[in-house]
Design an enzyme around this catalytic site. Structure first.
Site, PDB file in Angstrom:
ATOM      1  CB  SER A  63      -1.010   0.043   1.356  1.00 23.49           C
ATOM      2  OG  SER A  63      -0.293   0.322   2.423  1.00 23.49           O
ATOM      3  CE  LYS A  64      -1.599   8.146  -0.341  1.00 20.38           C
ATOM      4  NZ  LYS A  64      -2.693   9.006  -0.995  1.00 20.38           N
ATOM      5  NE  ARG A  65      -2.240   2.787   5.712  1.00 21.84           N
ATOM      6  CZ  ARG A  65      -3.407   2.837   4.917  1.00 21.84           C
ATOM      7  NH1 ARG A  65      -3.799   3.650   4.293  1.00 21.84           N
ATOM      8  NH2 ARG A  65      -3.893   1.497   4.774  1.00 21.84           N
ATOM      9  CG  ASP A  66       2.803  -1.363   3.010  1.00 23.65           C
ATOM     10  OD1 ASP A  66       2.821  -1.216   4.198  1.00 23.65           O
ATOM     11  OD2 ASP A  66       2.379  -1.961   2.201  1.00 23.65           O
TER      12      ASP A  66
ATOM     13  CG  ASP B 198      -2.245  12.909  -1.561  1.00 20.91           C
ATOM     14  OD1 ASP B 198      -1.611  12.913  -0.437  1.00 20.91           O
ATOM     15  OD2 ASP B 198      -2.683  11.813  -2.152  1.00 20.91           O
TER      16      ASP B 198
END
Ligand code: GLU
Length: 512
Positions: free
Chosen positions: A263-266, A281
């Site tokens: 994911s983006k958070r990883d 963003d």
């Protein structure tokens, strides 16, 4: 029939690295089959539209060298390639299905839909859905008499158009990667095809466009596999089954642990990029592979191996070699673990084998940005000397900073261990020898220094490390003779002179 494939991202945010891999596999498949690679922007969901996302997608593909043959702003006979510019056409196709009895008007209000879900739950249905089991009790053109339907339409009551999924049928299709896949229509709901207001859903627009654009192969992520049953039903409903594209669903890209989808958070959590280019963003700013100093060809090589391998030991493939080696049959079915160390390894391999002129040209703007205008003439030699130790371009920008500016810090601990009054005298002697050289090239420098060390009974390691330290600040670094030559005679002599004083000072403080 010539191969036509499409990459069909929705501009709902930056292109994730998994999206780049999908684009890459489509590109490879197209090139290998003398086919056409199309970019189609699926932007019919206005609520999820993100400003700048389309531009990002186009720039990312261009940075990677995956230029589409057809797409927005590129010529092609099947445009427009942005679904928002095709929106008038989908209504006509949805209507066509209503007329042939394959779809129907549904006038249900959000409240009625909610009640249906609650009723079904109360009846013990686990995942309530709008399907053949409830169709008759809902407010639609299947359950209502024709005159009533006409009256509702005449009154302008809002409606959606839903696909009429026939009960108890098997939907079978062959996936090029996963083999034969069968769904029972009892698992499927009557998907909305056209929303109130006339905008198509993903399913309708995707199938209509794949048909109209003559797409022969749909290569996309695994998350779309469950939608394919509906898509096959749509092809059947339209009578397009004979020219239905082949499907290939690519494995998920997994977290480094192998557990769950990347994911983006990883990226933020583990400190590696998950986007090709910088993106910002409200959730934050993210450096991309480009900003982290990757060469696009290395990133592509890395991505190619996330879910595919050639079945041989070879790992380094340029784009043309990938085209020749790639096949959908060798794409794996199981998820591919994202291994950032492997990405770095690929990049270092590319940096080391890239010719110095090309690498210098790529590096030049980055160096200019950091140090002001740097002299392009020395850069091929600079790259040659420093690239061996570099994993990312940033290592080449920072690694030899003392070539472009005066060294900042000196390794005083090292100096105080190795420097003494006798060494100070020898350094003076060495400096004079270097100042006298008529040609300041690595071999000449070596011929001046080595005999001096020998004649004076000094230790090679100590002298060469001190020399390196005196011009760069650190005893460690690349080959000292080549490094000195790169710095030029005047700089070397000047820095050595200053260092003698500096190192004496360090030592004096030591004894202080
Ligand atoms: N618009 C979909 C996406 O964002 C396309 C899926 C497909 O390729 O059919 O990935």
């Amino acid at each position: 029939m010539s191969v036509r494939v499409r990459f069909a991202p929705s501009p709902t945010g930056p292109l994730h690295i998994g999206g780049v891999r999908t684009a890459l596999y489509n590109y490879l498949f197209a090139r290998a089959n003398n086919g056409t690679f199309i970019l189609r922007i699926e932007d019919t969901d206005q609520t999820r539209y993100v400003e700048g996302a389309e531009g990002y997608i186009v720039e990312a593909l261009s940075w990677c060298g995956l230029e589409p043959d057809e797409g927005p702003g590129i010529s092609g006979d099947h445009g427009p390639y942005r679904q928002s510019e095709r929106k008038d056409l989908y209504g006509h196709y949805a209507q066509q299905l209503v007329e042939s009895g394959k779809a129907y008007y549904a006038f249900d209000t959000p409240e009625q839909l909610e009640r249906m879900r609650e009723d079904l739950k109360a009846e013990g249905v686990h995942t309530p859905k709008y399907d053949s089991s409830v169709r008759e009790r809902m407010h639609n053109s299947v359950s209502l008499p024709a005159e009533r339907v006409q009256a509702l339409l005449d009154q302008g009551v809002p409606y959606t158009i839903r696909l009429l999924v026939p009960p108890d049928e098997q939907v079978t299709f062959v996936d090029r990667i996963r083999g034969e896949i069968t769904f029972s229509t009892s698992e499927l709901d009557d998907k909305v095809l056209l929303k109130t207001g006339g905008m198509p859903t993903y399913h309708l627009a995707n199938v209509v466009d794949d048909h109209l654009m003559g797409i022969t192969h749909v290569i996309r992520g695994e998350e779309w596999l469950s939608s394919t049953a509906h898509h096959v039903l749509l092809y059947r409903a339209f009578g397009w089954e004979a020219t239905m594209p082949e499907f290939a669903h690519l494995p998920l890209i997994l977290k480094p642990s192998g557990q769950g989808k990347l994911s983006k958070r990883d990226g933020a959590k583990f400190g590696f990029p998950v986007f090709p280019l910088f993106w910002e963003d409200t959730s934050g700013a993210f450096l991309g592979f480009r900003e982290e100093g990757f060469l696009p060809e290395a990133m592509l090589n890395f991505l190619a191996f996330l879910g595919w391998n050639p079945g041989t030991e070879q790992e380094i493939f340029d784009l043309n070699e990938l085209v020749a080696a790639f096949s959908l049959e060798q794409v794996s079915r199981s998820g591919a673990r994202f291994d950032y160390d492997k990405a770095l390894w690929f990049n270092s391999q590319y940096l080391q084998t890239m010719d110095d002129q090309t690498l210098a040209a790529r590096l030049h703007p980055l160096l200019n940005a950091k140090y002001g205008k740097v002299d392009a003439a020395i850069l091929p030699a600079y790259c040659n000397l420093f690239k061996e130790r570099a994993q990312v371009l940033g290592d080449l920008v920072d690694g030899g900073s003392y070539v472009f500016e005066e060294p900042g810090d000196y390794d005083d601990a090292f100096v105080s261990r190795k420097w003494d009054a006798q060494m100070a005298t020898h350094f003076d002697g060495l400096k004079d020898r270097l100042a006298d050289l008529s040609e300041f090239a690595p071999q000449q420098i070596e011929m001046a220094i080595k005999p001096y060390i020998q004649d004076n009974g000094l230790r090679f390691g100590d002298v060469l490390q001190l020399l390196r330290c005196s011009v760069s600040g650190s005893p460690k670094g690349p080959d000292v003779f080549r490094m000195l030559a790169l710095l030029d005679q005047e700089t070397v002599v000047r820095r050595m002179t200053a260092s003698i004083e500096r190192f004496n000072h360090v030592k004096a403080i030591e004894h202080g």
